[in-house]
Design a protein around this motif. Structure first.
Motif, PDB file in Angstrom:
ATOM      1  N   LYS A  14      -4.917   3.119  11.546  1.00  0.00           N
ATOM      2  CA  LYS A  14      -4.659   1.692  11.313  1.00  0.00           C
ATOM      3  C   LYS A  14      -5.971   0.915  11.390  1.00  0.00           C
ATOM      4  CE  LYS A  14       0.037   1.392  13.230  1.00  0.00           C
ATOM      5  NZ  LYS A  14       0.875   0.763  14.273  1.00  0.00           N
ATOM      6  N   GLU A  38       7.012  -1.294  24.284  1.00  0.00           N
ATOM      7  CA  GLU A  38       7.689  -1.473  22.997  1.00  0.00           C
ATOM      8  C   GLU A  38       9.182  -1.569  23.275  1.00  0.00           C
ATOM      9  OE1 GLU A  38       6.574   0.911  19.698  1.00  0.00           O
ATOM     10  OE2 GLU A  38       4.435   0.669  20.095  1.00  0.00           O
ATOM     11  N   ASP A  66       0.185  -4.162  15.647  1.00  0.00           N
ATOM     12  CA  ASP A  66       0.854  -3.785  14.399  1.00  0.00           C
ATOM     13  C   ASP A  66       1.980  -2.827  14.748  1.00  0.00           C
ATOM     14  OD1 ASP A  66       1.417  -1.677  12.467  1.00  0.00           O
ATOM     15  OD2 ASP A  66      -0.440  -2.075  11.400  1.00  0.00           O
ATOM     16  N   SER A  68       4.881  -0.660  12.790  1.00  0.00           N
ATOM     17  CA  SER A  68       5.251  -0.268  11.432  1.00  0.00           C
ATOM     18  C   SER A  68       6.363   0.756  11.461  1.00  0.00           C
ATOM     19  CB  SER A  68       4.049   0.351  10.720  1.00  0.00           C
ATOM     20  OG  SER A  68       2.968  -0.528  10.751  1.00  0.00           O
ATOM     21  N   ALA A  84       7.800   6.357  15.073  1.00  0.00           N
ATOM     22  CA  ALA A  84       6.775   7.038  15.867  1.00  0.00           C
ATOM     23  C   ALA A  84       7.394   8.246  16.573  1.00  0.00           C
ATOM     24  CB  ALA A  84       6.148   6.083  16.876  1.00  0.00           C
ATOM     25  N   GLN A  87       8.129  11.005  14.018  1.00  0.00           N
ATOM     26  CA  GLN A  87       6.873  11.641  13.587  1.00  0.00           C
ATOM     27  C   GLN A  87       6.370  12.590  14.672  1.00  0.00           C
ATOM     28  OE1 GLN A  87       3.885  12.815  11.370  1.00  0.00           O
ATOM     29  NE2 GLN A  87       5.249  11.310  10.493  1.00  0.00           N
ATOM     30  N   PHE A 109       8.318   1.250   3.397  1.00  0.00           N
ATOM     31  CA  PHE A 109       7.442   1.111   4.559  1.00  0.00           C
ATOM     32  C   PHE A 109       7.392  -0.365   4.913  1.00  0.00           C
ATOM     33  CE2 PHE A 109       4.587   5.015   4.370  1.00  0.00           C
ATOM     34  CZ  PHE A 109       4.746   5.313   5.706  1.00  0.00           C
ATOM     35  N   PHE A 142      -2.615   8.950   7.312  1.00  0.00           N
ATOM     36  CA  PHE A 142      -2.073   9.391   8.603  1.00  0.00           C
ATOM     37  C   PHE A 142      -0.554   9.309   8.554  1.00  0.00           C
ATOM     38  CE2 PHE A 142      -2.616   4.826   8.824  1.00  0.00           C
ATOM     39  CZ  PHE A 142      -1.482   4.380   9.487  1.00  0.00           C
ATOM     40  N   GLY A 143       0.084   9.811   9.600  1.00  0.00           N
ATOM     41  CA  GLY A 143       1.540   9.689   9.748  1.00  0.00           C
ATOM     42  C   GLY A 143       2.308  10.224   8.551  1.00  0.00           C
ATOM     43  N   TYR A 144       3.150   9.358   7.977  1.00  0.00           N
ATOM     44  CA  TYR A 144       4.021   9.755   6.867  1.00  0.00           C
ATOM     45  C   TYR A 144       3.321   9.718   5.502  1.00  0.00           C
ATOM     46  CZ  TYR A 144       7.730   9.163  10.322  1.00  0.00           C
ATOM     47  OH  TYR A 144       8.513   9.272  11.439  1.00  0.00           O
ATOM     48  N   ASP A 145       2.040   9.381   5.468  1.00  0.00           N
ATOM     49  CA  ASP A 145       1.350   9.233   4.179  1.00  0.00           C
ATOM     50  C   ASP A 145       1.523  10.423   3.228  1.00  0.00           C
ATOM     51  OD1 ASP A 145       0.492   6.666   4.564  1.00  0.00           O
ATOM     52  OD2 ASP A 145      -1.542   7.180   5.174  1.00  0.00           O
ATOM     53  N   LYS A 164      -5.027   2.331  -1.146  1.00  0.00           N
ATOM     54  CA  LYS A 164      -3.791   2.224  -0.360  1.00  0.00           C
ATOM     55  C   LYS A 164      -3.596   0.766   0.068  1.00  0.00           C
ATOM     56  CE  LYS A 164      -1.366   3.627   3.847  1.00  0.00           C
ATOM     57  NZ  LYS A 164      -1.417   4.224   5.182  1.00  0.00           N
ATOM     58  N   HIS A 169       2.240  -1.636   2.474  1.00  0.00           N
ATOM     59  CA  HIS A 169       2.869  -2.569   3.408  1.00  0.00           C
ATOM     60  C   HIS A 169       1.827  -3.260   4.283  1.00  0.00           C
ATOM     61  CE1 HIS A 169       2.300   1.450   4.775  1.00  0.00           C
ATOM     62  NE2 HIS A 169       2.599   1.191   6.025  1.00  0.00           N
ATOM     63  N   ARG A 170       0.835  -2.474   4.761  1.00  0.00           N
ATOM     64  CA  ARG A 170      -0.186  -3.058   5.652  1.00  0.00           C
ATOM     65  C   ARG A 170      -1.104  -3.987   4.861  1.00  0.00           C
ATOM     66  NH1 ARG A 170      -0.960   1.172   7.978  1.00  0.00           N
ATOM     67  NH2 ARG A 170       0.508   0.692   9.638  1.00  0.00           N
TER      68      ARG A 170
HETATM   69  P1  IMP Z   1       3.707   2.510  14.992  1.00  0.00           P
HETATM   70  O1  IMP Z   1       3.572   1.220  14.281  1.00  0.00           O
HETATM   71  O2  IMP Z   1       2.376   2.956  15.525  1.00  0.00           O
HETATM   72  O3  IMP Z   1       4.823   2.506  15.994  1.00  0.00           O
HETATM   73  O4  IMP Z   1       4.022   3.574  13.857  1.00  0.00           O
HETATM   74  C1  IMP Z   1       5.258   4.165  13.659  1.00  0.00           C
HETATM   75  C2  IMP Z   1       5.079   5.485  12.980  1.00  0.00           C
HETATM   76  O5  IMP Z   1       4.905   5.270  11.586  1.00  0.00           O
HETATM   77  C3  IMP Z   1       3.909   6.318  13.467  1.00  0.00           C
HETATM   78  O6  IMP Z   1       4.294   7.675  13.504  1.00  0.00           O
HETATM   79  C4  IMP Z   1       2.846   6.084  12.410  1.00  0.00           C
HETATM   80  O7  IMP Z   1       2.016   7.213  12.247  1.00  0.00           O
HETATM   81  C5  IMP Z   1       3.696   5.860  11.172  1.00  0.00           C
HETATM   82  N1  IMP Z   1       3.019   4.935  10.274  1.00  0.00           N
HETATM   83  C6  IMP Z   1       2.733   3.623  10.498  1.00  0.00           C
HETATM   84  N2  IMP Z   1       2.068   3.105   9.450  1.00  0.00           N
HETATM   85  C7  IMP Z   1       1.941   4.110   8.548  1.00  0.00           C
HETATM   86  C8  IMP Z   1       1.306   4.206   7.293  1.00  0.00           C
HETATM   87  O8  IMP Z   1       0.713   3.268   6.772  1.00  0.00           O
HETATM   88  N3  IMP Z   1       1.387   5.405   6.693  1.00  0.00           N
HETATM   89  C9  IMP Z   1       2.025   6.481   7.231  1.00  0.00           C
HETATM   90  N4  IMP Z   1       2.599   6.455   8.413  1.00  0.00           N
HETATM   91  C10 IMP Z   1       2.555   5.277   9.075  1.00  0.00           C
END
Ligand code: IMP
Length: 188
Positions: A14, A38, A66, A68, A84, A87, A109, A142-145, A164, A169-170
């Motif tokens: 992020k 949270e 943030d 997400s 989160a 994941q 997203f 990262f994450g779900y990308d 991206k 969304h971001r």
């Molecule tokens: P949090 O906002 O850190 O709670 O994120 C929630 C989950 O969504 C985490 O597992 C993040 O890795 C994933 N995540 C948040 N933003 C993105 C993104 O832009 N791309 C992919 N995964 C995301």
């Protein structure tokens, strides 16, 4: 002199995205790896609102957080605020397995950003519709990308950060935030 914003998150991905997007508005980002509670709720905005109040009460100033999530339509929006946890537990292979045989792969997203700069509190949410791919693709992000595609072709993990940000969304949330900061005279 440029304004420094403390980005409170455990997620360096992020911070990279914020450096690339908000950096363009002359803002300097400082990464703060710090906990905040949270709350259990269906709404990202509520998590952000409570988190901001807690950090401010603890003395933090000029910061942003943030929250997400990935909202899959076939699952009624799950994992959403639980993104989160999902994941961390089943990860992308688990989500792909759950999606096996499901025709509607549409998902959205959402990214909620909260900033508290001086006396100004701003909360904005950006969205990015797309779909869950049939297999993970790409090594960036990262994450779900790797399993999310905004256009049904490339995954978010296959495109550079700047690209991206232009569609994510971001990125959308950052543009809304920039409008609000401009209205308040915090940026030009
Ligand atoms: P949090 O906002 O850190 O709670 O994120 C929630 C989950 O969504 C985490 O597992 C993040 O890795 C994933 N995540 C948040 N933003 C993105 C993104 O832009 N791309 C992919 N995964 C995301």
């Amino acid at each position: 002199m440029s304004l420094k914003i403390r980005v409170v998150t455990h997620n360096p991905g992020k911070v990279r995205e914020y450096q690339s997007s908000l950096g363009g508005y002359g803002l300097e980002m400082e990464h703060i790896n710090r906990e905040y509670d949270e709350v259990q709720t269906d709404h990202l905005e509520e998590v952000v609102d409570k988190g901001m109040k807690q950090l401010h009460a603890e003395g933090l100033r000029d910061f942003m957080i943030d929250d997400s999530g990935l909202f899959v339509n076939a699952f009624g929006g799950f994992p959403g605020v639980y993104s989160a946890y999902v994941q961390k537990t089943v990860g992308n292979p688990g989500v792909l397995k759950l999606m096996n045989g499901i025709e509607d792969r549409s998902a959205t997203f959402r990214c909620c950003i909260g900033t508290w700069i001086g006396n100004e509190r701003i909360i904005v949410t950006g969205v990015c519709p797309g779909e869950i791919l049939h297999e993970a693709r790409g090594t960036g992000g990262f994450g779900y990308d790797p399993i999310f595609s905004p256009d049904g072709k490339r995954s978010f993990a296959e495109i550079p950060t700047e690209d991206k940000n232009a569609i994510s969304h971001r990125g959308a949330a950052v543009r809304m935030l920039a409008d609000e900061l401009r209205k308040r005279g915090i940026i030009n």
